[in-house]
Design a protein around this motif. Structure first.
Motif, mmCIF file in Angstrom:
data_model
loop_
_atom_site.group_PDB
_atom_site.id
_atom_site.type_symbol
_atom_site.label_atom_id
_atom_site.label_comp_id
_atom_site.label_asym_id
_atom_site.label_seq_id
_atom_site.Cartn_x
_atom_site.Cartn_y
_atom_site.Cartn_z
ATOM 1 N N PHE A 113 0.835 -1.200 0.000
ATOM 2 C CA PHE A 113 0.000 0.000 0.000
ATOM 3 C C PHE A 113 0.872 1.253 0.000
ATOM 4 O O PHE A 113 0.629 2.199 -0.745
ATOM 5 C CB PHE A 113 -0.933 -0.014 1.201
ATOM 6 C CG PHE A 113 -1.812 1.200 1.295
ATOM 7 C CD1 PHE A 113 -2.826 1.418 0.377
ATOM 8 C CD2 PHE A 113 -1.618 2.134 2.295
ATOM 9 C CE1 PHE A 113 -3.635 2.539 0.453
ATOM 10 C CE2 PHE A 113 -2.416 3.263 2.384
ATOM 11 C CZ PHE A 113 -3.426 3.465 1.460
ATOM 12 N N LEU A 114 1.883 1.272 0.847
ATOM 13 C CA LEU A 114 2.882 2.342 0.836
ATOM 14 C C LEU A 114 4.077 1.889 0.014
ATOM 15 O O LEU A 114 4.395 0.705 -0.036
ATOM 16 C CB LEU A 114 3.331 2.680 2.256
ATOM 17 C CG LEU A 114 2.271 3.227 3.216
ATOM 18 C CD1 LEU A 114 2.884 3.427 4.597
ATOM 19 C CD2 LEU A 114 1.682 4.522 2.704
ATOM 20 N N THR A 115 4.738 2.834 -0.638
ATOM 21 C CA THR A 115 5.921 2.490 -1.419
ATOM 22 C C THR A 115 7.125 2.351 -0.496
ATOM 23 O O THR A 115 7.138 2.859 0.644
ATOM 24 C CB THR A 115 6.213 3.569 -2.470
ATOM 25 O OG1 THR A 115 6.647 4.776 -1.815
ATOM 26 C CG2 THR A 115 4.975 3.875 -3.301
ATOM 27 N N MET A 116 8.157 1.659 -0.988
ATOM 28 C CA MET A 116 9.394 1.518 -0.223
ATOM 29 C C MET A 116 10.005 2.888 0.074
ATOM 30 O O MET A 116 10.532 3.128 1.176
ATOM 31 C CB MET A 116 10.387 0.661 -1.002
ATOM 32 C CG MET A 116 11.745 0.526 -0.333
ATOM 33 S SD MET A 116 11.692 -0.381 1.206
ATOM 34 C CE MET A 116 11.520 -2.044 0.603
ATOM 35 N N ALA A 117 9.922 3.807 -0.887
ATOM 36 C CA ALA A 117 10.444 5.155 -0.679
ATOM 37 C C ALA A 117 9.689 5.859 0.447
ATOM 38 O O ALA A 117 10.285 6.598 1.246
ATOM 39 C CB ALA A 117 10.353 5.959 -1.970
ATOM 40 N N GLU A 118 8.382 5.643 0.527
ATOM 41 C CA GLU A 118 7.587 6.257 1.592
ATOM 42 C C GLU A 118 7.929 5.652 2.946
ATOM 43 O O GLU A 118 7.981 6.366 3.956
ATOM 44 C CB GLU A 118 6.097 6.105 1.282
ATOM 45 C CG GLU A 118 5.628 7.005 0.153
ATOM 46 C CD GLU A 118 4.222 6.678 -0.317
ATOM 47 O OE1 GLU A 118 3.599 7.546 -0.956
ATOM 48 O OE2 GLU A 118 3.753 5.544 -0.066
ATOM 49 N N TYR A 119 8.159 4.333 3.000
ATOM 50 C CA TYR A 119 8.609 3.702 4.247
ATOM 51 C C TYR A 119 9.851 4.418 4.782
ATOM 52 O O TYR A 119 9.926 4.800 5.954
ATOM 53 C CB TYR A 119 8.970 2.236 4.009
ATOM 54 C CG TYR A 119 7.806 1.300 3.765
ATOM 55 C CD1 TYR A 119 6.525 1.596 4.205
ATOM 56 C CD2 TYR A 119 8.006 0.089 3.113
ATOM 57 C CE1 TYR A 119 5.470 0.727 3.989
ATOM 58 C CE2 TYR A 119 6.953 -0.794 2.892
ATOM 59 C CZ TYR A 119 5.691 -0.471 3.327
ATOM 60 O OH TYR A 119 4.651 -1.336 3.108
ATOM 61 N N GLN A 120 10.833 4.561 3.915
ATOM 62 C CA GLN A 120 12.117 5.123 4.342
ATOM 63 C C GLN A 120 12.003 6.611 4.663
ATOM 64 O O GLN A 120 12.691 7.119 5.558
ATOM 65 C CB GLN A 120 13.164 4.851 3.265
ATOM 66 C CG GLN A 120 13.480 3.362 3.138
ATOM 67 C CD GLN A 120 14.256 3.010 1.888
ATOM 68 O OE1 GLN A 120 14.192 3.717 0.883
ATOM 69 N NE2 GLN A 120 14.980 1.901 1.925
#
Length: 658
Positions: A113-120
């Motif tokens: 649902f969230l992108t890896m970039a958003e996680y970081q």
């Protein structure tokens, strides 16, 4: 201590490592324990509520912290940061955790649902906003003072305790991205959405603009090729090409605004609310109170900053501009020497020698640009700007002024002082080709070759440690922590800006400029992709709704292009023949045409809206919903006050008074 094993594991180790923190070799044990506790503590206790796993790869190496988070923690972080997601009704709205099932593609427990970039980005934001409370200094480092509200991570970095913080690559996602992106040469659009999901909005926007600019150059290149080979001495067609050039430079920028607004709306950043901007990491000063937030933070006199800008920075920039002009004078002296030698010898060697001064000058320009960029960066940091946006604006202004003078002054001199169009075409072609070759070599090929050599050494070192657990992850961390940090899109946009200048200013004299620009951008697509995936550390994502101050820079260059092309038209023999008796009439006519074209340019910019009607409606719909929600909240508060004062307060007061 066993090498390669965790020494401080959280209770739940089933988390995906997202961010790497590298500590100095001599970091104190009490500092490490305190930092781990701060990262893992709950939000209400002043921590980040994240997961940490720590490693010592070898006795000689630094300690590595791997930071991750539970899915619920990341979703709550997305709500806190105001990340925007698409709902089931097709509209984009800020994410709210309690309403998570109303969002499209949301599945409980699904990590996509969230992108890896958003996680970081969420983790980096939480780490940066880890604030001191009652601590007076960093444990183990009494000289590293802290005060309430001070960013702990920034203090640890400036004190040398933390060496670096960087996001970790996802090998499987990266493999899929590189296969679609640059591993196969094919005629196709870039996977912009996939790039954005992996590297974030800023990188996605850059590659989107690079692709769009390349496509926008194709009409100029297609018209320029036949014009160059069949009609470059026909000044009637020269006038037509210059007019087309002016309209082209305006229209492509206006269409880009519409295209980028649609793209950033789909990403959710166009309508993302900006939080109050925190002081930039390098900002320093006397501790004071921010009058807006009421927080303690460094303060610095705006008068001192202004004095630094006007008494030091401005003279420095002027001195560099003078040096650039002086180098240009040396270049013309070399051109004259080469021309005299050719006239005397009339040989093949002497003819080839005519290109040598231009090649040397192009190399010198590139060297001067890079040295100046380094000096301007340190000078702008010394000015001590509080906000990152202010810092970037001052840096861009300094670098653009110097690059415009350094790269274009010789062309302006040749065109409008020497009036030598043949030399202008030769110099422009040499500058274009030489700068493109140097940029590709210095920015991508050389770093890639050096990184390959470094990777072989690191892999041999890691294998010699004979680590028995999590070998692949530790090898990846070892490789990535040795990579150079990506310094942002500044140099990439600057290169495109200079290309746009060459094409919009002088392509009517040298129509093949657009052809060389297209070839440069095609190679740039692959070389930039290579360096992002294989040469530099993965950068942290940053939400972006546009290309920022660079849009203003491109529009300013478009205005300069109108003046330049009108002046070149006024120099043509056909136009001069129309005013045989009065040069003043010629000047007034050229000025009138220039003002008319500028008016046309501004009319086009006004007529073509920055956002499509569909996007305007959706943005207005969100604003309306926000206003209605605010009204409902205010009504609820009013009703509660009425209820309390009318019913509850009279009932409770006798008991309280007793």
């Amino acid at each position: 201590m066993k090498r390669g094993r965790s020494i401080s594991d959280p209770p739940d180790l089933q988390f995906k490592p997202l961010v790497v923190i590298e500590l100095a070799k001599d970091a104190k044990a009490e500092t490490k324990e305190w930092l781990i506790k701060k990262i893992m503590d709950k939000k209400k206790d002043g921590g980040c509520q994240l997961l940490v796993k720590s490693f010592v790869i070898s006795e000689e190496d630094e300690m590595i912290f791997l930071v991750g988070a539970s899915m619920k923690r990341l979703l709550l972080g997305a709500e806190a940061l105001g990340l925007v997601k698409e709902c089931e009704d097709g509209y984009m709205r800020p994410f709210i955790y309690n309403n998570r099932k109303e969002y499209k593609h949301f599945i409980e427990g699904d990590e996509d649902f969230l992108t890896m970039a958003e996680y970081q980005y969420i983790i980096k934001h939480d780490l940066d906003n880890l604030r001191a409370r009652e601590e007076k200094s960093i444990p183990g480092y009494p000289q590293a003072k802290l005060y309430p509200g001070k960013s702990i991570f920034r203090r640890l970095q400036t004190s040398g305790v933390i060496v670096q913080v960087f996001p970790l690559h996802d090998k499987e996602d990266l493999k899929r991205l590189t296969h679609r992106w640059y591993r196969q040469i094919r005629i196709a659009f870039q996977p912009i959405d996939q790039i954005r999901r992996y590297f974030g909005d800023t990188i996605g926007l850059y590659f989107g603009f690079l692709e769009y600019f390349t496509l926008a150059l194709i009409p100029m290149a297609l018209i320029g090729v036949p014009y160059y080979f069949f009609a470059w001495e026909d000044y009637d067609k020269y006038v037509i090409f210059a007019t087309f050039n002016l309209v082209w430079s305006t229209v492509i920028l206006e269409i880009w605004k519409r295209y980028s607004s649609a793209m950033t709306y789909r990403w959710g950043t166009l309508i993302m609310k900006r939080e109050f901007e925190e002081p930039r990491p390098g900002f320093h000063g006397v501790l004071g109170i921010n009058p807006v937030t009421g927080r303690e933070e460094p303060t610095y006199s705006s008068l001192k900053r202004t004095l630094r800008i006007y008494l030091v920075s401005v003279p420095f920039v002027c001195g560099c501009l003078y040096l650039s002009i002086y180098v240009m004078k040396i270049y013309f002296d070399l051109e004259n020497l080469a021309l005299e030698y050719n006239q005397e010898k009339q040989s093949t060697f002497s003819s080839l020698l005519l290109f040598v001064p231009s090649i040397i000058y192009a190399v010198v320009i590139e060297i001067m640009n890079r040295i100046y960029k380094y000096a301007a960066t340190h000078l702008t940091s010394w000015e001590n700007h509080r906000l990152e946006s202010s810092y970037q604006n001052h840096l861009v202004l300094k670098v653009l002024v110097f690059n415009i003078v350094n790269c274009f002054s010789s062309l302006f001199y040749i065109a409008f002082v020497m009036c030598d169009l043949k030399l202008l075409r030769q110099s422009l072609a040499t500058l274009l080709i030489t700068s493109q070759i140097l940029n590709q070599f210095v920015e991508s090929l050389l770093p890639y070759w050096m990184q390959k050599r470094s990777n072989r050494k690191i892999k041999n070192k890691v294998k010699s440690l004979k680590m028995d657990t999590e070998f692949a992850l530790l090898e990846q961390i070892h490789l990535e922590k040795q990579m150079d940090a990506y310094q942002g899109t500044f140099d990439d946009y600057l290169e495109l800006f200079l290309l746009f200048g060459y094409v919009s200013l002088f392509s009517c004299v040298y129509p093949l400029a657009a052809v060389f620009a297209v070839l440069n951008n095609l190679t740039e697509l692959y070389s930039d992709a290579l360096k992002m995936c294989r040469v530099f550390k993965r950068p942290f994502s940053e939400p972006s709704a546009s290309i920022g101050v660079w849009m203003l820079a491109f529009e300013t260059m478009g205005i300069i292009a109108v003046i330049t092309n009108c002046t070149l038209l006024g120099m043509s023999p056909q136009v001069n023949a129309m005013f045989p008796d009065s040069k003043m009439d010629l000047i007034l006519t050229v000025a009138a045409v220039e003002h008319a074209l500028l008016a046309l340019k501004f009319i086009l910019a006004f007529v073509i809206p920055d956002q499509s009607y569909d996007i305007q409606v959706k943005v207005a719909r969100l604003e309306f919903e926000s206003m209605e929600a605010l009204k409902q909240t205010q009504q609820c508060v009013t009703h509660f006050k009425d209820w309390w004062t009318t019913w509850m307060f009279p009932l409770c007061w006798p008991h309280w008074s007793n």
